[in-house]
Every structure is written in C-alpha cells, then in structure tokens.
Design a protein around this motif. Structure first.
Motif, mmCIF file in Angstrom:
data_model
loop_
_atom_site.group_PDB
_atom_site.id
_atom_site.type_symbol
_atom_site.label_atom_id
_atom_site.label_comp_id
_atom_site.label_asym_id
_atom_site.label_seq_id
_atom_site.Cartn_x
_atom_site.Cartn_y
_atom_site.Cartn_z
ATOM 1 N N GLU A 28 -37.389 -21.929 -21.178
ATOM 2 C CA GLU A 28 -35.975 -21.726 -21.469
ATOM 3 C C GLU A 28 -35.816 -21.568 -22.981
ATOM 4 O OE1 GLU A 28 -31.685 -24.011 -21.056
ATOM 5 O OE2 GLU A 28 -33.519 -25.030 -20.466
ATOM 6 N N VAL A 29 -35.126 -20.524 -23.399
ATOM 7 C CA VAL A 29 -34.876 -20.318 -24.820
ATOM 8 C C VAL A 29 -33.722 -21.221 -25.231
ATOM 9 C CG1 VAL A 29 -34.165 -18.668 -26.591
ATOM 10 C CG2 VAL A 29 -35.735 -17.957 -24.775
ATOM 11 N N CYS A 30 -33.978 -22.080 -26.198
ATOM 12 C CA CYS A 30 -32.963 -23.020 -26.676
ATOM 13 C C CYS A 30 -32.342 -22.583 -28.001
ATOM 14 C CB CYS A 30 -33.571 -24.406 -26.845
ATOM 15 S SG CYS A 30 -34.253 -25.079 -25.342
ATOM 16 N N GLY A 31 -33.042 -21.758 -28.747
ATOM 17 C CA GLY A 31 -32.518 -21.298 -30.026
ATOM 18 C C GLY A 31 -33.354 -20.179 -30.605
ATOM 19 N N ILE A 32 -32.707 -19.274 -31.320
ATOM 20 C CA ILE A 32 -33.372 -18.162 -31.990
ATOM 21 C C ILE A 32 -32.911 -18.142 -33.439
ATOM 22 C CG2 ILE A 32 -33.629 -15.644 -32.100
ATOM 23 C CD1 ILE A 32 -32.979 -15.573 -29.109
ATOM 24 N N GLY A 33 -33.847 -17.912 -34.346
ATOM 25 C CA GLY A 33 -33.508 -17.777 -35.752
ATOM 26 C C GLY A 33 -34.222 -16.587 -36.357
ATOM 27 N N VAL A 34 -33.564 -15.908 -37.276
ATOM 28 C CA VAL A 34 -34.128 -14.752 -37.978
ATOM 29 C C VAL A 34 -33.780 -14.894 -39.450
ATOM 30 C CG1 VAL A 34 -34.069 -12.238 -38.223
ATOM 31 C CG2 VAL A 34 -33.801 -13.271 -35.965
ATOM 32 N N ASP A 35 -34.701 -14.494 -40.321
ATOM 33 C CA ASP A 35 -34.391 -14.486 -41.747
ATOM 34 C C ASP A 35 -35.082 -13.303 -42.393
ATOM 35 O OD1 ASP A 35 -32.952 -15.901 -43.876
ATOM 36 O OD2 ASP A 35 -34.936 -16.102 -44.779
ATOM 37 N N LEU A 36 -34.458 -12.760 -43.427
ATOM 38 C CA LEU A 36 -34.952 -11.607 -44.160
ATOM 39 C C LEU A 36 -34.787 -11.898 -45.649
ATOM 40 C CD1 LEU A 36 -35.858 -8.563 -43.878
ATOM 41 C CD2 LEU A 36 -33.438 -7.995 -44.066
ATOM 42 N N GLU A 37 -35.838 -11.652 -46.421
ATOM 43 C CA GLU A 37 -35.810 -11.914 -47.865
ATOM 44 C C GLU A 37 -36.365 -10.723 -48.625
ATOM 45 O OE1 GLU A 37 -35.237 -14.666 -50.065
ATOM 46 O OE2 GLU A 37 -34.223 -15.688 -48.429
ATOM 47 N N GLU A 38 -35.853 -10.510 -49.818
ATOM 48 C CA GLU A 38 -36.438 -9.521 -50.720
ATOM 49 C C GLU A 38 -37.600 -10.175 -51.455
ATOM 50 O OE1 GLU A 38 -33.346 -8.026 -53.220
ATOM 51 O OE2 GLU A 38 -32.388 -6.942 -51.579
ATOM 52 N N VAL A 39 -38.746 -9.524 -51.448
ATOM 53 C CA VAL A 39 -39.954 -10.074 -52.073
ATOM 54 C C VAL A 39 -39.745 -10.312 -53.558
ATOM 55 C CG1 VAL A 39 -42.377 -9.560 -52.639
ATOM 56 C CG2 VAL A 39 -41.500 -9.120 -50.328
ATOM 57 N N VAL A 40 -39.006 -9.448 -54.229
ATOM 58 C CA VAL A 40 -38.807 -9.549 -55.675
ATOM 59 C C VAL A 40 -38.208 -10.906 -56.070
ATOM 60 C CG1 VAL A 40 -36.516 -8.461 -55.756
ATOM 61 C CG2 VAL A 40 -38.051 -8.279 -57.717
ATOM 62 N N ARG A 41 -37.440 -11.523 -55.177
ATOM 63 C CA ARG A 41 -36.845 -12.836 -55.481
ATOM 64 C C ARG A 41 -37.898 -13.924 -55.655
ATOM 65 N NH1 ARG A 41 -32.710 -14.758 -51.453
ATOM 66 N NH2 ARG A 41 -32.417 -16.274 -53.092
ATOM 67 N N TRP A 42 -39.120 -13.681 -55.167
ATOM 68 C CA TRP A 42 -40.187 -14.684 -55.209
ATOM 69 C C TRP A 42 -41.218 -14.382 -56.273
ATOM 70 C CZ3 TRP A 42 -39.228 -19.008 -52.697
ATOM 71 C CH2 TRP A 42 -38.197 -18.959 -51.760
ATOM 72 N N GLU A 43 -40.929 -13.418 -57.149
ATOM 73 C CA GLU A 43 -41.819 -13.099 -58.264
ATOM 74 C C GLU A 43 -41.334 -13.832 -59.498
ATOM 75 O OE1 GLU A 43 -41.528 -8.846 -58.340
ATOM 76 O OE2 GLU A 43 -42.896 -8.623 -56.650
ATOM 77 N N GLY A 44 -42.259 -14.122 -60.409
ATOM 78 C CA GLY A 44 -41.883 -14.782 -61.648
ATOM 79 C C GLY A 44 -41.854 -16.291 -61.507
ATOM 80 N N PRO A 45 -41.418 -16.975 -62.560
ATOM 81 C CA PRO A 45 -41.433 -18.448 -62.550
ATOM 82 C C PRO A 45 -40.358 -19.025 -61.619
ATOM 83 C CG PRO A 45 -40.456 -17.632 -64.588
ATOM 84 C CD PRO A 45 -40.939 -16.430 -63.816
ATOM 85 N N LEU A 46 -40.814 -19.839 -60.692
ATOM 86 C CA LEU A 46 -39.913 -20.521 -59.752
ATOM 87 C C LEU A 46 -40.362 -21.964 -59.616
ATOM 88 C CD1 LEU A 46 -39.966 -17.831 -56.928
ATOM 89 C CD2 LEU A 46 -38.069 -18.253 -58.468
ATOM 90 N N ARG A 47 -39.502 -22.801 -59.101
ATOM 91 C CA ARG A 47 -39.873 -24.195 -58.837
ATOM 92 C C ARG A 47 -40.440 -24.278 -57.417
ATOM 93 N NH1 ARG A 47 -36.018 -28.349 -59.202
ATOM 94 N NH2 ARG A 47 -37.868 -29.619 -59.139
#
Length: 142
Positions: A28-47
């Motif tokens: 039985e499917v209880c929940g579905i989640g989807v997410d989409l991100e731009e790769v450029v947001r994860w380039e450079g200095p991050l915490r």
C-alpha cells in the motif's frame, strides 16, 4: 535543449518511472515525495557538515563532480521527508542516504522512527549536468 525543457523532461521521466514501478507493488502506498534541485546551488563554499553526515560527504567528495551528488542526496532527503510527512515525525538531519553494494540509494534513519507499520521507503535519484531529482515512495506490506 533549454533549461526549462530539460526540467520538464526530467520530471516526465520521473513520473513515468513512478507509474510503471507503482503498478508492480504488492504494498500500500502511504506517501510519495519528489524534489528537484539545481546543481549550481551546491557548488562553492557551503556548510555541508550541517546538512550531510560524514559518510554522505565522503561519498560526494569521492565523485568527479561532487555538486551533482550533493544535490541528488539532498533531493533524496527532501523527497523522503515529503513522503513521510503527516505519517511519521522526522527531521531531515535524522535521514542519511546510504548505498547498497550495487549502488542503489537507500534511506537510513539515524534515530528510531517510533511505533509505525513496517516501513519501506523506496528512493530513486537522477541527475543531469544542471539538475538533480529524487522520488521517494513510502509503502507498507499489504
């Protein structure tokens, strides 16, 4: 292909995958989640230490293009969170993306999830040079 067309194509691929895969489930499917991100947001200095476990950071940093993998792992966590929302209380920092011996991603809960039906959380991650996406499907056996 323009960025918008590339996004639409990615979302269509994810939708087709989800439709074909869910038809084969004996759960039985209880929940579905989807997410989409731009790769450029994860380039450079991050915490990154605030968002990813040491194992996740080692996995991403071991890749030729770490930003793609950070974006993909983040999408997987977000998609899992969305699939579980309203059913299980969980914080994104309590989720870790691990990989099976054949490379398939799985979600590992870093804290107990409480008294819930047997939990199955299926994850799929994809990325292009500019976008990463993930789908999570929360099911329990019928």
């Amino acid at each position: 292909m323009t960025e918008v067309n590339e996004r639409e194509a990615d979302l269509l691929r994810v939708g087709r995958w989800l439709q074909s895969w869910s038809a084969q489930l004996s759960s039985e499917v209880c929940g579905i989640g989807v997410d989409l991100e731009e790769v450029v947001r994860w380039e450079g200095p991050l915490r990154l230490e605030a968002l990813f476990t040491p194992a996740e950071r080692r996995y991403c940093e071991g890749k030729a293009r770490p930003a793609r993998h950070y974006a993909g792992l983040w999408c997987a966590k977000e998609a899992a969170f969305k699939a579980l929302s309203g059913k299980i209380t969980v914080n994104l920092r309590e989720l870790e993306v691990v990989h099976t011996a054949d490379g398939a991603p799985k979600i590992k809960f870093l804290t107990p999830v409480g008294n819930v039906k047997p939990l199955q959380l299926h994850i799929s991650i994809t990325h292009t040079s500019t976008l990463a996406a993930a789908v999570a499907l929360y099911t329990h056996q019928l």
